[in-house]
Design a protein around this motif. Structure first.
Motif, PDB file in Angstrom:
ATOM      1  N   MET A   1     -11.956   2.892 -14.511  1.00 40.49           N
ATOM      2  CA  MET A   1     -10.769   2.394 -13.819  1.00 40.49           C
ATOM      3  C   MET A   1     -11.201   1.498 -12.665  1.00 40.49           C
ATOM      4  N   ALA A   2     -10.888   0.205 -12.732  1.00 41.56           N
ATOM      5  CA  ALA A   2     -11.273  -0.734 -11.688  1.00 41.56           C
ATOM      6  C   ALA A   2     -10.451  -0.495 -10.426  1.00 41.56           C
ATOM      7  N   HIS A   3     -11.120  -0.586  -9.283  1.00 40.88           N
ATOM      8  CA  HIS A   3     -10.464  -0.371  -7.993  1.00 40.88           C
ATOM      9  C   HIS A   3     -10.106  -1.723  -7.391  1.00 40.88           C
ATOM     10  N   VAL A   4      -8.814  -1.942  -7.142  1.00 39.60           N
ATOM     11  CA  VAL A   4      -8.304  -3.217  -6.632  1.00 39.60           C
ATOM     12  C   VAL A   4      -7.875  -3.055  -5.178  1.00 39.60           C
ATOM     13  N   LEU A   5      -8.313  -3.981  -4.320  1.00 35.77           N
ATOM     14  CA  LEU A   5      -7.790  -4.055  -2.960  1.00 35.77           C
ATOM     15  C   LEU A   5      -6.699  -5.117  -2.950  1.00 35.77           C
ATOM     16  N   LEU A   6      -5.462  -4.694  -2.761  1.00 35.43           N
ATOM     17  CA  LEU A   6      -4.310  -5.593  -2.731  1.00 35.43           C
ATOM     18  C   LEU A   6      -3.855  -5.771  -1.287  1.00 35.43           C
ATOM     19  N   ALA A   7      -3.870  -7.012  -0.804  1.00 31.48           N
ATOM     20  CA  ALA A   7      -3.388  -7.321   0.548  1.00 31.48           C
ATOM     21  C   ALA A   7      -2.145  -8.189   0.423  1.00 31.48           C
ATOM     22  N   GLU A   8      -0.985  -7.608   0.697  1.00 29.18           N
ATOM     23  CA  GLU A   8       0.297  -8.296   0.530  1.00 29.18           C
ATOM     24  C   GLU A   8       1.281  -7.745   1.555  1.00 29.18           C
ATOM     25  N   ASP A   9       1.795  -8.613   2.434  1.00 30.74           N
ATOM     26  CA  ASP A   9       2.667  -8.146   3.501  1.00 30.74           C
ATOM     27  C   ASP A   9       4.127  -8.012   3.093  1.00 30.74           C
ATOM     28  N   ASP A  10       4.531  -8.606   1.983  1.00 30.25           N
ATOM     29  CA  ASP A  10       5.900  -8.465   1.486  1.00 30.25           C
ATOM     30  C   ASP A  10       6.030  -7.095   0.819  1.00 30.25           C
ATOM     31  N   PHE A  11       6.797  -6.199   1.441  1.00 31.84           N
ATOM     32  CA  PHE A  11       6.836  -4.815   0.967  1.00 31.84           C
ATOM     33  C   PHE A  11       7.332  -4.715  -0.474  1.00 31.84           C
ATOM     34  N   ASP A  12       8.456  -5.370  -0.781  1.00 34.19           N
ATOM     35  CA  ASP A  12       9.026  -5.270  -2.127  1.00 34.19           C
ATOM     36  C   ASP A  12       8.070  -5.822  -3.177  1.00 34.19           C
ATOM     37  N   LEU A  17       3.797  -5.056  -7.442  1.00 35.99           N
ATOM     38  CA  LEU A  17       2.453  -5.348  -7.953  1.00 35.99           C
ATOM     39  C   LEU A  17       1.609  -4.082  -8.047  1.00 35.99           C
ATOM     40  N   LYS A  18       1.685  -3.245  -7.033  1.00 30.66           N
ATOM     41  CA  LYS A  18       0.908  -2.002  -7.039  1.00 30.66           C
ATOM     42  C   LYS A  18       1.305  -1.121  -8.214  1.00 30.66           C
ATOM     43  N   GLN A  19       2.597  -0.940  -8.408  1.00 32.65           N
ATOM     44  CA  GLN A  19       3.058  -0.104  -9.513  1.00 32.65           C
ATOM     45  C   GLN A  19       2.654  -0.689 -10.858  1.00 32.65           C
ATOM     46  N   TYR A  20       2.771  -2.012 -10.987  1.00 30.72           N
ATOM     47  CA  TYR A  20       2.465  -2.652 -12.266  1.00 30.72           C
ATOM     48  C   TYR A  20       0.977  -2.543 -12.582  1.00 30.72           C
ATOM     49  N   LEU A  21       0.138  -2.732 -11.569  1.00 32.13           N
ATOM     50  CA  LEU A  21      -1.302  -2.609 -11.786  1.00 32.13           C
ATOM     51  C   LEU A  21      -1.679  -1.170 -12.141  1.00 32.13           C
ATOM     52  N   GLU A  22      -1.037  -0.215 -11.497  1.00 29.60           N
ATOM     53  CA  GLU A  22      -1.333   1.189 -11.793  1.00 29.60           C
ATOM     54  C   GLU A  22      -0.886   1.559 -13.205  1.00 29.60           C
ATOM     55  N   ILE A  23       0.213   0.976 -13.661  1.00 27.36           N
ATOM     56  CA  ILE A  23       0.652   1.197 -15.043  1.00 27.36           C
ATOM     57  C   ILE A  23      -0.428   0.732 -16.016  1.00 27.36           C
ATOM     58  N   HIS A  24      -1.121  -0.339 -15.633  1.00 28.86           N
ATOM     59  CA  HIS A  24      -2.187  -0.881 -16.488  1.00 28.86           C
ATOM     60  C   HIS A  24      -3.551  -0.299 -16.135  1.00 28.86           C
ATOM     61  N   GLU A  25      -3.536   0.878 -15.526  1.00 27.30           N
ATOM     62  CA  GLU A  25      -4.728   1.701 -15.308  1.00 27.30           C
ATOM     63  C   GLU A  25      -5.718   1.108 -14.312  1.00 27.30           C
ATOM     64  N   TYR A  26      -5.201   0.426 -13.292  1.00 30.36           N
ATOM     65  CA  TYR A  26      -6.029   0.024 -12.167  1.00 30.36           C
ATOM     66  C   TYR A  26      -5.790   1.001 -11.020  1.00 30.36           C
ATOM     67  N   GLN A  27      -6.827   1.301 -10.278  1.00 37.32           N
ATOM     68  CA  GLN A  27      -6.667   2.049  -9.041  1.00 37.32           C
ATOM     69  C   GLN A  27      -6.398   1.026  -7.940  1.00 37.32           C
ATOM     70  N   VAL A  28      -5.341   1.200  -7.173  1.00 40.97           N
ATOM     71  CA  VAL A  28      -4.910   0.187  -6.207  1.00 40.97           C
ATOM     72  C   VAL A  28      -4.853   0.757  -4.797  1.00 40.97           C
ATOM     73  N   THR A  29      -5.517   0.070  -3.870  1.00 43.96           N
ATOM     74  CA  THR A  29      -5.357   0.345  -2.440  1.00 43.96           C
ATOM     75  C   THR A  29      -4.590  -0.837  -1.855  1.00 43.96           C
ATOM     76  N   TRP A  30      -3.412  -0.548  -1.295  1.00 40.29           N
ATOM     77  CA  TRP A  30      -2.516  -1.619  -0.843  1.00 40.29           C
ATOM     78  C   TRP A  30      -2.523  -1.705   0.678  1.00 40.29           C
ATOM     79  N   ALA A  31      -2.865  -2.869   1.198  1.00 41.15           N
ATOM     80  CA  ALA A  31      -2.837  -3.135   2.635  1.00 41.15           C
ATOM     81  C   ALA A  31      -1.654  -4.036   2.944  1.00 41.15           C
TER      82      ALA A  31
END
Length: 231
Positions: A1-12, A17-31
């Motif tokens: 499972m690839a670990h993605v660092l997502l930096a996005e200030d728009d909450f919605d 994006l976080k949910q969609y990436l997790e559905i596709h089996e990515y581990q996501v840390t959202w900043a």
């Protein structure tokens, strides 16, 4: 499972994006901003980063600069609402693996990340001893280029590119072959990225007049070395 660092200030948008990436089996840390993303980066290990360009506290370009200095092997992608040519060029010069303009479908991001990870995992430098390239020593294991005691640190992509060019020295390399073998595809973005990397290598090797990267527009290039100068 690839670990993605997502930096996005728009909450919605970030939440989607976080949910969609997790559905596709990515581990996501959202900043939620650039500073928080940098804090996460210094405390965790990531396989790939996705940075929005316009963020509070630290913009995506500044964040990418810090990431490259800290760990140049980690690939990263920019997300932006801007379509300015200057911004795309800035992203390329920083070493971005892709530049996605909003709005876009989440599927596009998933596919881009998959292709980048596949490419970076497939194209790895061979673990070899020091190679002599003209007056330079090339250390592919530690990503260094040495000249008269001076050290030039290399990114992993620069290391792979130098290896490829040296393995094909003194012969014309077709542009599309170089793009497919090193970048994994020959689309417009990869082509511009390659041009930036080639410009960097010309600067790195400029101390030895026996080495030149000669380009033929629309055809390809030659990594030319005056063979008698090699040791």
């Amino acid at each position: 499972m690839a670990h993605v660092l997502l930096a996005e200030d728009d909450f919605d948008f970030g939440s989607i994006l976080k949910q969609y990436l997790e559905i596709h089996e990515y581990q996501v840390t959202w900043a939620k901003d650039g500073k928080e993303a940098w804090d996460f980066f210094t405390k965790n290990t990531f396989d790939i980063c996705v940075f929005d360009v316009m963020m509070p506290k630290m913009d995506g370009f500044s964040l990418a600069e810090k990431v490259v200095k800290s760990n140049p092997e980690v690939p990263f992608v920019f997300l932006t609402a801007k379509k300015l040519k200057e911004d795309r060029i800035t992203g390329l010069k920083l070493g971005a693996d892709d530049y996605i303009v909003k709005p876009f479908e989440a599927d596009i991001l998933v596919l881009r990340l998959k292709n980048i990870l596949k490419r970076t995992q497939r194209v790895q430098p061979k673990k070899e001893a020091l190679s002599q390239i003209g007056a330079y020593e090339f250390d592919s294991i530690n990503h260094k280029l040495l000249f008269n005691g001076e050290e030039q640190r290399l990114t992993e992509k620069e290391t792979v590119l130098i290896q490829y060019l040296y393995q094909h020295k003194n012969i014309m390399i077709k542009r599309e072959d170089l793009l497919k073998d090193v970048w994994g595809n020959d689309d417009f973005f990869s082509g511009r990225s390659m041009d930036v990397f080639i410009s960097r290598l010309r600067k790195y090797f400029k101390q030895d007049s026996n080495i030149a990267i000669e380009s033929v527009r629309g055809v390809g290039l030659t990594f030319k070395i005056n063979l008698p100068a090699e040791r």
